[in-house]
Write a protein that holds these residues in place. Structure first.
Motif, PDB file in Angstrom:
ATOM      1  N   GLN A  83      31.548  37.888  40.518  1.00  0.00           N
ATOM      2  CA  GLN A  83      31.495  36.760  41.440  1.00  0.00           C
ATOM      3  C   GLN A  83      30.625  35.691  40.808  1.00  0.00           C
ATOM      4  N   SER A 109      32.939  28.091  42.963  1.00  0.00           N
ATOM      5  CA  SER A 109      32.896  29.541  42.778  1.00  0.00           C
ATOM      6  C   SER A 109      34.245  30.068  42.302  1.00  0.00           C
ATOM      7  N   ASN A 125      29.076  32.006  41.232  1.00  0.00           N
ATOM      8  CA  ASN A 125      28.749  30.918  42.145  1.00  0.00           C
ATOM      9  C   ASN A 125      27.958  29.841  41.417  1.00  0.00           C
ATOM     10  N   PHE A 131      25.610  34.680  39.182  1.00  0.00           N
ATOM     11  CA  PHE A 131      26.721  35.610  38.980  1.00  0.00           C
ATOM     12  C   PHE A 131      26.318  36.990  39.470  1.00  0.00           C
ATOM     13  N   THR A 132      27.268  37.697  40.052  1.00  0.00           N
ATOM     14  CA  THR A 132      27.026  39.060  40.523  1.00  0.00           C
ATOM     15  C   THR A 132      28.159  39.960  40.062  1.00  0.00           C
ATOM     16  N   ARG A 159      36.004  34.216  41.314  1.00  0.00           N
ATOM     17  CA  ARG A 159      35.791  35.656  41.180  1.00  0.00           C
ATOM     18  C   ARG A 159      36.788  36.193  40.161  1.00  0.00           C
ATOM     19  N   SER A 214      38.382  39.520  38.185  1.00  0.00           N
ATOM     20  CA  SER A 214      38.639  40.944  38.399  1.00  0.00           C
ATOM     21  C   SER A 214      39.090  41.576  37.092  1.00  0.00           C
ATOM     22  N   TYR A 260      34.331  43.461  39.267  1.00  0.00           N
ATOM     23  CA  TYR A 260      34.403  42.076  39.701  1.00  0.00           C
ATOM     24  C   TYR A 260      33.207  41.294  39.169  1.00  0.00           C
TER      25      TYR A 260
END
Length: 128
Positions: A82, A17, A84, A68-69, A19, A21, A80
């Motif tokens: 995220q 994972s 995974n 993905f989020t 993240r 930004s 953002y």
């Protein structure tokens, strides 16, 4: 002038994972879409996931749905992503992009319609 500053890329193994930004500044209206786009070597840039600043509607490409989020912290003007369950095919330079929303957030993202502001890009590498 709109400025977008990305951070968070790197090297990760398959299944890992990360993240990303994107700190945004300079917008004079909240009616814009902002999101993540990626470009792999030898391929065109594609929309990955975008969000509407005003109403929070999101879009994600089929290739990343469920993994993905995208989210936005309006107080910090930061978006953002995220990511995974990363796969080698996710390897690319990821760009934060933004512009006035034209039609749906999905259209803005898929067609990169109206996306006139870009960050410098951050490399994401997923090793197998």
């Amino acid at each position: 002038e709109v400025q977008l500053v990305e951070s968070g890329g790197g090297l990760v193994q398959t299944g890992g994972s990360l993240r990303l930004s994107c700190a945004a500044s300079g917008f004079t209206s909240d009616d814009y879409a902002i999101g993540w786009f990626r470009q792999a070597p030898g391929k065109e840039r594609e929309g990955v996931s975008c969000i509407s600043r005003r109403d929070g509607y999101t879009y994600s490409a089929d290739s990343v749905k469920g993994r993905f989020t995208i989210s936005i912290d309006n107080a910090k003007n930061t978006v953002y992503l995220q990511m995974n369950s990363l796969k080698p095919e996710d390897t690319a330079v990821y760009f934060c992009g933004a512009g006035p929303r034209i039609g749906s957030v999905a259209y803005t993202c898929r067609a990169q319609a109206g996306v006139g502001s870009w960050g410098q890009g951050t490399q994401v590498t997923v090793s197998s």
